[in-house]
Motif scaffolding. Structure first.
Motif, short mmCIF file in Angstrom:
data_model
loop_
_atom_site.label_atom_id
_atom_site.label_comp_id
_atom_site.label_asym_id
_atom_site.label_seq_id
_atom_site.Cartn_x
_atom_site.Cartn_y
_atom_site.Cartn_z
N GLU A 52 16.39 59.38 41.98
CA GLU A 52 16.71 60.19 40.79
C GLU A 52 16.10 61.58 40.90
N SER A 56 18.18 65.12 41.11
CA SER A 56 17.88 66.20 40.18
C SER A 56 17.71 67.53 40.94
N HIS A 59 21.04 68.70 42.41
CA HIS A 59 21.86 69.28 41.35
C HIS A 59 21.41 70.73 41.08
N SER A 60 20.10 70.94 40.98
CA SER A 60 19.58 72.29 40.74
C SER A 60 19.93 73.23 41.88
#
Length: 67
Positions: A52, A56, A59-60
């Motif tokens: 996870e 994250s 994605h950033s």
């Protein structure tokens, strides 16, 4: 730049390598610096099996490459 379809993010070597290629194509600047840091953080998370956390950061990084 191609839009990533609804940001389906996966934590994998393939995803990280694709992002690195996107970053290489970017001009120098804040967005590139951010994307590079996020990819490095994602790799560290992946090494710890924190999927996870890895997603994250990927994605950033993706968002930074689209600026």
């Amino acid at each position: 730049a191609l839009g990533h379809e609804e940001h389906h993010v996966e934590c994998s070597e393939t995803a990280i390598n694709a992002l690195k290629a996107d970053i290489q194509a970017m001009g120098d600047g804040e967005a590139r610096t951010t994307a590079t840091k996020e990819v490095e953080a994602a790799q560290q998370m992946m090494a710890k099996n924190d999927i996870e956390g890895c997603k994250s950061h990927i994605h950033s990084a993706m968002e930074a490459t689209e600026k």
